[in-house]
Design a protein around this motif. Structure first.
Motif: not given
Length: 450
Positions: A103-117
């Motif tokens: 499967h394919r997708g696009w998301a924002r990945v968030v930690s307690e200190t930062s995030s990334l696409q």
């Protein structure tokens, strides 16, 4: 002694006697050949890195994917009835090695200190067995400052729902380690926001710039996030025994699926995510299949290979011109210095063809010995550099080389091509002075004062 043996002997003696000139020209030829081999090994290394990154992270050798449109403005990168699609592929793919689907997708990945696409890839590890064999878990020191030289992650745990695998550069940016939680936020096909919490079960070593935005999650996580049915997938990825057959196999499968009544998109050699705008603007509904090969899915990276090859071609061309001028001038001087000798051998019966052959043999011998030594030296340096796994600390250079280490690959065919190319160039450069020597009249040559 045969005529050719005599000519070979004279040519060898002349090279030895003119040792200073021979050494200078030989050194120049050897260095240029060595440079060519190193540049070719860099290009080959980039190509292998690109293939490895692409076929591990984003693509099979051939891909059966597509889009589903429930309304006019939709463009969902999913296909339905995956079991039937896989069956058709298995039954109609020549030279097949194995098949997986992701499967394919696009998301924002968030930690307690930062995030990334990041690009999400949903995997079913039970069938995607090559993934755990290809990826390597990174030691903690690769992504945690002052971390231990130990490996704590386990890729096989990706078979558990609610898990994720990220790469070292991402872990460093997000400030997470194995066992920490991440929040993934996506926009569903209905335009709503949905989130899921996943646990990092492994941090893999970076494998080129593509790993900077690739996150692997369990397939069930993708289904839950996007509210998809179990019979959907993003792409059926086909791996062949010979990757060079990918374009032929893709054309064949397009025909097979077309004959079975599937709607098929027009071929376009770009990554699937670059097709969203075009597909969303088209007026069809339902599903259309799209066929690509690995090179299409990483076409945005091929500029690197093109740039390296262009710079290599320019450098080698300039050096070749210098070499040709040097060889021509040197051979011309040699003819002038040996005018009386030429007259003598002509007077005792050596024909024009033999004189021409003598000078050409001289050039070819010089070319073969020099380029052979240069090619072997280039191959040795490339092998040593590759084995050393030299780390590249500059991110811009990492982006160009698609890796954080220098990767050079030498192919025997490239060595042979380099030697033959420069030997041929040497012979061509020597042709005009050799022809001039062959045309000298014996009496005139013997009376010449050099």
């Amino acid at each position: 002694m045969s005529s050719m043996g005599m000519i070979f002997g004279i040519a060898s003696r002349n090279l030895v006697e003119a040792k200073r000139r021979s050494l200078f020209l030989g050194l120049a030829l050897g260095l240029v050949t060595m440079l060519l081999v190193l540049l070719l090994s860099l290009s080959q290394g980039l190509s292998e890195t690109m293939i490895h990154s692409a076929t591990t992270l984003a693509s099979g050798h051939v891909n059966v994917s597509g889009f589903f449109k429930a309304s006019a403005g939709d463009a969902a990168p999913i296909i339905t009835d995956r079991d039937t699609l896989r069956k058709i592929v298995l039954e109609n793919t020549p030279g097949l090695d194995y098949v997986i689907d992701r499967h394919r997708g696009w998301a924002r990945v968030v930690s307690e200190t930062s995030s990334l696409q990041a690009g999400l890839t949903g995997v079913e590890l039970a069938s995607d067995v090559q993934l755990s064999k290809t990826l390597r878990v990174a030691p903690q020191k690769d992504y945690v400052e002052g971390g231990a030289d130990t490996v704590t992650g386990d890729i096989t745990k990706l078979s558990t729902p609610g898990t994720a695998l990220i790469f070292a550069a991402q872990a460093k940016r997000l400030g997470v380690d194995v066992g920490d939680n991440l929040t993934i936020t996506v926009e569903t096909l209905a335009g709503l926001r949905n989130t899921a919490e996943v646990t990092v079960i492994a941090v893999a070593k970076d494998i080129g710039m593509m790993s900077a935005w690739s996150v692997f999650v369990n397939r069930d996580t993708i289904l839950e996030l996007y509210r998809l049915k179990p019979d959907t997938t993003g792409a059926v990825m086909i791996y062949l025994k010979d990757i060079e057959q990918a374009p032929t196999v893709m054309t064949h499968l397009r025909q097979v699926f077309g004959e079975k009544g599937y709607a098929i998109m027009d071929p376009e050699p770009i990554p699937f995510y670059m097709k969203f705008q075009k597909v969303s603007g088209e007026d069809w509904l339902g599903q259309k299949l799209d066929f690509t090969i690995w090179r299409d899915e990483v076409s945005f990276l091929t500029w690197v290979l093109t740039a390296v090859d262009s710079v290599s071609f320019f450098l080698i061309s300039v050096l070749l011109v210098i070499i040709v001028v040097g060889i021509t001038n040197s051979m011309y001087i040699s003819v002038r210095e040996r005018t009386r000798e030429i007259g003598t051998v002509r007077a005792i019966g050596m024909g024009k063809g033999s004189v021409l052959m003598m000078f050409m043999t001289e050039a070819i011998l010089l070319g073969l010995i020099s380029t052979g030594a240069g090619a072997l030296m280039g191959a040795l340096i490339a092998a040593i550099v590759d084995a050393a796994h030299i780390y590249i600390p500059i991110e811009a250079v990492q982006a160009v080389l698609m890796s954080d280490t220098v990767h050079l690959v030498v192919r025997p065919g490239q060595l042979l091509a380099a030697v033959l190319t420069f030997t041929t160039v040497t012979a061509i450069a020597a042709l005009w002075p050799a022809l001039r020597a062959a045309r000298l009249q014996p009496v005139t040559a013997m009376q010449s004062v050099t």
